[in-house]
Enzyme design. Structure first.
Site, mmCIF file in Angstrom:
data_model
loop_
_atom_site.group_PDB
_atom_site.id
_atom_site.type_symbol
_atom_site.label_atom_id
_atom_site.label_comp_id
_atom_site.label_asym_id
_atom_site.label_seq_id
_atom_site.Cartn_x
_atom_site.Cartn_y
_atom_site.Cartn_z
ATOM 1 N N ASP A 91 -11.236 1.826 3.542
ATOM 2 C CA ASP A 91 -12.102 0.863 3.385
ATOM 3 C C ASP A 91 -13.124 0.180 3.269
ATOM 4 O OD1 ASP A 91 -9.357 -1.063 3.360
ATOM 5 O OD2 ASP A 91 -9.881 -0.607 6.071
ATOM 6 N N LYS A 135 0.219 -1.153 0.101
ATOM 7 C CA LYS A 135 0.435 0.112 0.314
ATOM 8 C C LYS A 135 0.640 1.406 0.005
ATOM 9 C CE LYS A 135 -3.816 -2.310 1.712
ATOM 10 N NZ LYS A 135 -4.376 -2.694 3.154
ATOM 11 N N GLN A 190 -4.698 -1.483 9.348
ATOM 12 C CA GLN A 190 -4.930 -3.053 8.624
ATOM 13 C C GLN A 190 -5.289 -4.064 9.784
ATOM 14 O OE1 GLN A 190 -3.687 -3.616 5.815
ATOM 15 N NE2 GLN A 190 -3.904 -5.939 5.344
#
Ligand code: GUN
Length: 284
Positions: free
Chosen positions: A119, A52, A96
């Site tokens: 997200d 990422k 995460q």
């Protein structure tokens, strides 16, 4: 022989479109910023987070990685999220998952400012997806839709079968297919006659997390088969949820693993961060 849906190429095209927009935004003094929180030292999570960060650099974002020890308390983690919520140079926040034992995912997701929730896991953003007026789409299902669109596969009126009902993939995947007028069936571990249901699919999305779960007898000839899985086979080789060698001769179009859905997830994360930066600067 199925048409191969090349996620690597489609992802590269999308990322270069994003990079071009970033160049324009920077002329206005705006650099999209993404903060990625990694708690603990899970090797798979470390790899995902590194990728990422690399993608951020490639498209011209400010990428910030926050590494916290596995011993971090819930309150310490929430304090980090609150600090990031308050920063104007950070437009997207991602923690995460999974978190180490003792930390509650849902409390962290709920603490992220919905406007920075790239997200799209926050209940407010999930609600928008249900209504169909979403700002952010969850990265993996949105990546699948991008693959379908850019491969010119029509969804309207098609029978779409999604195997898997997770909050991250299966459920939002079904909603996005429904928004495009697909007729959607969600299958899961308790579904009766799974093979027979899957065989009706014009578009079959496998998000089960089990190596080579989808076999040739589960696929209608000519169907589009999208494989969300990332697993290891009996020889430790990377493979999807679909038995690619057996299904590829039957399918009309299919995504490989690796090189299918995987590269799209990060591209969509970049797209969401770009959208967040534009929104927070009153540009959309
Ligand atoms: N872990 C595995 N996939 C994801 C994802 O899409 N987002 C976050 N935050 N964690 C993950």
């Amino acid at each position: 022989m199925a048409k191969l849906i090349d996620g690597k190429a489609i992802s590269a095209a999308l990322r270069s479109e994003i990079a071009a927009e970033v160049t324009e935004l920077k002329k206005k003094g705006i650099t999209p910023g993404l903060a990625v929180i990694l708690v603990g030292e899970d090797p798979a999570s470390q790899t995902y987070v590194r990728n990422k960060q690399k993608a951020c650099e490639e498209v011209g974002f400010h990428g910030e990685q926050i590494n916290l020890p596995a011993t971090t308390t819930q309150e310490e983690l929430l304090a980090v999220v609150r600090e990031l919520n308050a920063r104007t140079d950070i437009h997207g926040i991602l923690c995460q998952l999974p978190l180490p034992c003792g930390l509650d995912d849902s409390l962290v997701i709920a603490a992220i400012d919905p406007k920075k929730d790239v997200d799209a896991f926050h209940a407010e953003n999930v609600g928008h997806i249900m209504i169909g007026d979403q700002q952010f789409l969850p990265c993996t299902p949105a990546g699948v839709m991008e693959l379908i669109h850019r491969s010119e596969i029509a969804v309207e009126g098609k029978h779409c079968v999604v195997i898997g009902r997770s909050n991250i993939v299966g459920k939002p995947m079904a909603m996005l297919l429904l928004q495009e007028n697909g007729t959607v069936t969600i299958c899961h571990s308790r579904t009766r006659d799974l093979a027979q249901v899957c065989r009706q699919a014009d578009i079959l999305v496998a998000a089960v997390g089990r190596a080579k779960f989808v076999t040739a007898d589960m696929v209608k000839p000519g169907a589009t088969v999208i494989d969300v899985g990332i697993n290891r086979d009996e020889n430790g080789k990377l493979c999807g949820d679909v038995d690619f060698a057996a299904v590829e001769p039957i399918a009309g179009a299919i995504t490989p693993v690796p090189g299918g859905v995987g590269p799209m997830t990060i591209a969509l994360l970049m797209k969401n961060t770009l959208t967040a930066a534009k929104q927070q600067n009153g540009l959309v």
